[in-house]
Design a protein around this motif. Structure first.
Motif, short mmCIF file in Angstrom:
data_model
loop_
_atom_site.label_atom_id
_atom_site.label_comp_id
_atom_site.label_asym_id
_atom_site.label_seq_id
_atom_site.Cartn_x
_atom_site.Cartn_y
_atom_site.Cartn_z
N UNK A 298 34.58 33.85 46.81
CA UNK A 298 34.67 35.24 46.37
C UNK A 298 36.19 33.47 45.54
N UNK A 299 36.17 33.44 44.59
CA UNK A 299 37.22 32.26 43.48
C UNK A 299 38.13 32.28 43.90
N UNK A 300 39.22 33.62 44.59
CA UNK A 300 40.57 34.00 44.45
C UNK A 300 40.21 33.55 45.74
N UNK A 301 39.70 33.63 46.79
CA UNK A 301 39.55 33.02 48.63
C UNK A 301 39.67 31.49 48.14
N UNK A 302 38.51 30.91 47.14
CA UNK A 302 39.28 29.59 47.42
C UNK A 302 39.51 28.87 47.18
N UNK A 303 40.66 29.81 45.57
CA UNK A 303 41.27 29.02 44.99
C UNK A 303 42.85 29.07 46.38
N UNK A 304 42.56 30.31 46.30
CA UNK A 304 43.75 30.63 47.47
C UNK A 304 44.13 29.63 48.65
N UNK A 305 43.10 29.34 49.47
CA UNK A 305 42.53 28.24 50.20
C UNK A 305 43.07 27.18 50.10
N UNK A 306 42.89 26.67 49.15
CA UNK A 306 42.52 24.95 48.03
C UNK A 306 44.52 25.29 48.20
N UNK A 307 45.36 26.27 47.64
CA UNK A 307 46.73 26.43 47.59
C UNK A 307 47.19 25.44 49.46
N UNK A 308 47.07 27.21 49.80
CA UNK A 308 47.35 26.67 51.34
C UNK A 308 46.83 25.04 52.07
N UNK B 23 48.95 50.01 36.97
CA UNK B 23 48.91 49.97 38.30
C UNK B 23 47.38 49.25 39.21
N UNK B 24 46.36 49.27 38.38
CA UNK B 24 45.74 48.35 38.49
C UNK B 24 45.66 46.61 38.70
N UNK B 25 46.09 46.07 37.87
CA UNK B 25 46.99 44.97 38.12
C UNK B 25 47.74 44.90 39.15
N UNK B 26 48.57 45.69 39.97
CA UNK B 26 49.44 45.97 41.36
C UNK B 26 48.31 45.69 42.64
N UNK C 67 44.87 41.67 47.19
CA UNK C 67 44.04 40.26 47.36
C UNK C 67 45.19 39.79 48.34
N UNK C 68 46.83 39.48 48.10
CA UNK C 68 47.47 39.31 48.75
C UNK C 68 47.56 38.87 49.83
N UNK D 203 33.60 44.20 29.45
CA UNK D 203 34.16 43.46 29.48
C UNK D 203 35.47 43.25 28.62
N UNK D 204 35.90 43.81 28.37
CA UNK D 204 37.31 43.38 27.36
C UNK D 204 38.61 44.02 28.83
N UNK D 205 37.97 44.92 29.66
CA UNK D 205 39.17 44.67 31.01
C UNK D 205 38.64 44.02 32.42
N UNK D 206 38.35 42.85 31.58
CA UNK D 206 37.74 41.92 32.83
C UNK D 206 39.05 40.86 32.59
N UNK D 207 39.73 40.64 32.31
CA UNK D 207 40.64 39.83 31.96
C UNK D 207 41.45 39.88 33.78
N UNK D 208 41.91 41.20 33.84
CA UNK D 208 42.67 41.89 35.42
C UNK D 208 41.85 41.57 36.47
N UNK D 209 40.71 42.14 36.27
CA UNK D 209 39.60 41.60 37.54
C UNK D 209 39.90 40.35 37.61
N UNK D 210 39.74 39.19 36.99
CA UNK D 210 39.57 38.23 37.37
C UNK D 210 41.90 37.15 37.55
N UNK D 211 42.70 38.00 36.90
CA UNK D 211 43.49 37.24 36.74
C UNK D 211 44.02 37.38 37.87
N UNK D 212 44.11 38.83 38.38
CA UNK D 212 45.50 39.93 39.23
C UNK D 212 44.41 39.44 41.34
N UNK D 213 43.18 39.07 40.80
CA UNK D 213 42.83 38.60 42.55
C UNK D 213 43.49 37.20 42.84
N UNK D 214 43.17 36.56 41.08
CA UNK D 214 43.54 35.40 41.44
C UNK D 214 44.62 34.72 41.78
#
Length: 261
Positions: A83-93, A156-159, A165-166, A225-236
């Protein structure tokens, strides 16, 4: 999902980077194949006739089981992020080396895309109209509005994607840290993912994982595809918050415990 140590091994004799990247691709493949396969073929089987469909609960368990299996099999090699979000979260931590972040993310995306492509091939052999219907419905993509099973809006989806993910990355950091039990970490992480999926699936269709979101959006049509940004940005965003706050929040709790009589 960081099932062994929370980071890829760094001691002498550790697996080569190529082996770790292959493990990440394989683990992400298992995750995406398991959860998206369950969503496409099992969640609404035969429109629920005969009680054979697995519904939201089945998909949530498929997600948790996929991570448990992948982490147990491939975690000892790569740390089991998937999971890219997990990888980034572990790197930040400070639990994972920044120099390996890019390679891990690419491997995860490749593994997820391979899984969704094979699922597309399987769906193409289904009953007349099955594949077209699956793609019209977004191919199990995450999002809001028409991609939300409950019709929830963007906020709601963004939150829910950010918050869950947090929480997920907080749990990973806790169970894979010095005070965690690494033997049971895959089970804890898998059940945590099941728990947050039960909350998020009706709202956003439950991603928590940009690699999973990319894998489905490429076959889910223009809205996906148009909504993909939310599913990338929010978990990260959620993962970065977890990585940045974990040591501060929980170190304070540990100090309080140590001072207690």
């Amino acid at each position: 999902m960081a099932a062994t140590t929370g980071k890829a091994p760094v001691a002498g004799g550790a697996p080569a980077l190529s082996s770790r990247l292959l493990a990440e691709a394989a683990g992400t493949f298992v995750l995406v194949f398991g959860v998206i396969g369950a969503a496409l073929f099992g969640a609404g089987f035969d429109k629920g006739d005969g009680g054979l469909n697995i519904g939201f609960l089945g998909v949530a368990f498929a997600l948790g089981l996929s991570v448990l299996v992948g982490a147990s099999a491939f975690g000892p090699v790569s740390g089991g992020h998937f999971n890219p979000a997990v990888t980034l979260g572990l790197a930040v931590g400070r639990r994972f080396a920044w120099r390996d972040v890019g390679g891990y993310i690419v491997a995860q995306i490749v593994g997820g895309l391979l899984a969704s492509t094979l699922l597309l091939a399987i769906a193409a052999g289904g009953p007349d109209g099955f594949l077209a219907s699956a793609q019209k419905g977004g191919f199990a993509s995450t999002g809001w509005g028409e991609l939300s099973p409950g019709g929830f809006p963007l906020l709601s989806a963004l939150l829910v994607e950010t918050i869950t993910t947090c929480v997920f990355v907080w749990v990973i950091l806790a169970v894979t840290g010095p005070e965690g039990n690494t033997a049971t970490a895959p089970i804890t992480i898998g059940l945590t993912l099941t728990l947050i999926a039960l909350v998020a699936i009706p709202i956003s269709n439950g991603s928590f994982n940009p690699a999973r979101s990319i894998a489905t959006a490429v076959y889910g049509g223009p809205v996906a595809l148009e909504q993909l940004w939310m599913s990338v940005v929010a978990p990260i965003l959620g993962a970065v918050i977890a990585g940045a706050t974990y040591s501060v929040l929980f170190a304070r709790f540990r100090r309080s415990d140590q001072k207690a009589p």
